[in-house]
Design an enzyme around this catalytic site. Sequence first.
Site, short mmCIF file in Angstrom:
data_model
loop_
_atom_site.label_atom_id
_atom_site.label_comp_id
_atom_site.label_asym_id
_atom_site.label_seq_id
_atom_site.Cartn_x
_atom_site.Cartn_y
_atom_site.Cartn_z
N ARG A 148 56.63 -14.91 -1.94
CA ARG A 148 56.35 -13.89 -2.95
C ARG A 148 54.89 -13.44 -2.83
NH1 ARG A 148 57.98 -13.53 -8.93
NH2 ARG A 148 59.62 -14.97 -8.37
N THR B 254 52.08 -8.21 -5.81
CA THR B 254 53.21 -7.35 -6.21
C THR B 254 54.39 -8.14 -6.77
OG1 THR B 254 54.21 -7.52 -4.04
CG2 THR B 254 52.66 -5.71 -4.36
N ASP C 6 65.84 -26.04 -8.58
CA ASP C 6 65.16 -25.57 -7.37
C ASP C 6 65.60 -26.43 -6.19
OD1 ASP C 6 63.14 -25.44 -5.23
OD2 ASP C 6 62.13 -24.08 -6.62
N ASP D 257 62.76 -28.04 -3.96
CA ASP D 257 62.07 -29.15 -4.64
C ASP D 257 62.94 -30.40 -4.66
OD1 ASP D 257 59.92 -27.58 -5.07
OD2 ASP D 257 60.17 -27.42 -7.25
N1 URA Z 1 66.37 -20.84 -5.60
C1 URA Z 1 66.67 -22.09 -6.04
O1 URA Z 1 66.25 -23.08 -5.45
N2 URA Z 1 67.44 -22.20 -7.15
C2 URA Z 1 67.92 -21.15 -7.82
O2 URA Z 1 68.63 -21.33 -8.80
C3 URA Z 1 67.59 -19.86 -7.35
C4 URA Z 1 66.81 -19.73 -6.25
#
Ligand code: URA
Length: 215
Positions: free
Chosen positions: A109, A113, A207, A210
């Site tokens: 990202r 922006t 995530d 993670d």
């Molecule tokens: N990326 C992730 O790791 N989890 C999500 O729910 C969306 C994007």
Amino acid sequence: MAETSKNVILLQQTNQLIGLYSIIRDQKTKRGDFVFYSDRIIRLLVEEGLNQLPVEKATIKCHGDYEYEGAKFLGKICGVSIVRAGESMEMGLRDCCRSVRIGKILIQRDEETALPKLFYEKLPEDISQRYVFLLDPMLATGGSAMMAVEVLLNRGVKMDRIFFLNLLAAPEGIKAFQEKYPDIKIITGGIDEKLDENKYIVPGLGDFGDRYYCV
Ligand code: URA
């Protein structure tokens, strides 16, 4: 395997698969189990991707000169992972395809922006001659995957040679992706309800990067 709409291939929702997803979705699941059971799903996605590839008939000479009417894969494949989470899917591909070439694309990202920005690409030089398994575990908005596809198309890969493998997809991401790339097959293990306000998949699993990489 079920084709939910043209070019969206959902793994067959067997009790086994639902059991695997129940483990990785559970917020209490520890990293070791998360990795182990995600890897099992990834393996199924890769196998389904391989099922989609064209073959030609081949007659095989077996022991005693008996013949077997079999099939031979046509063409070469490669993987392209979207760093970092997509790298978790590389081993599943290597487990199924010996010495497979794997490229990488890094999209992050942009701080200013907030839009996805391409930072790095390293792809096999002959990628336009190959079938490409694009690897990213979560299809949320589809922003990164669509940027990765642009990189592939610019390198001469034909849309109908790209297979996008992911563990979970949101309807919003599928729609955006398919509107732009109707000829790319999405192979997924689950289609969830929606995205939340932070663009996480609901119910989802949190995530993925993670949970897969962090202890
Ligand atoms: N990326 C992730 O790791 N989890 C999500 O729910 C969306 C994007």
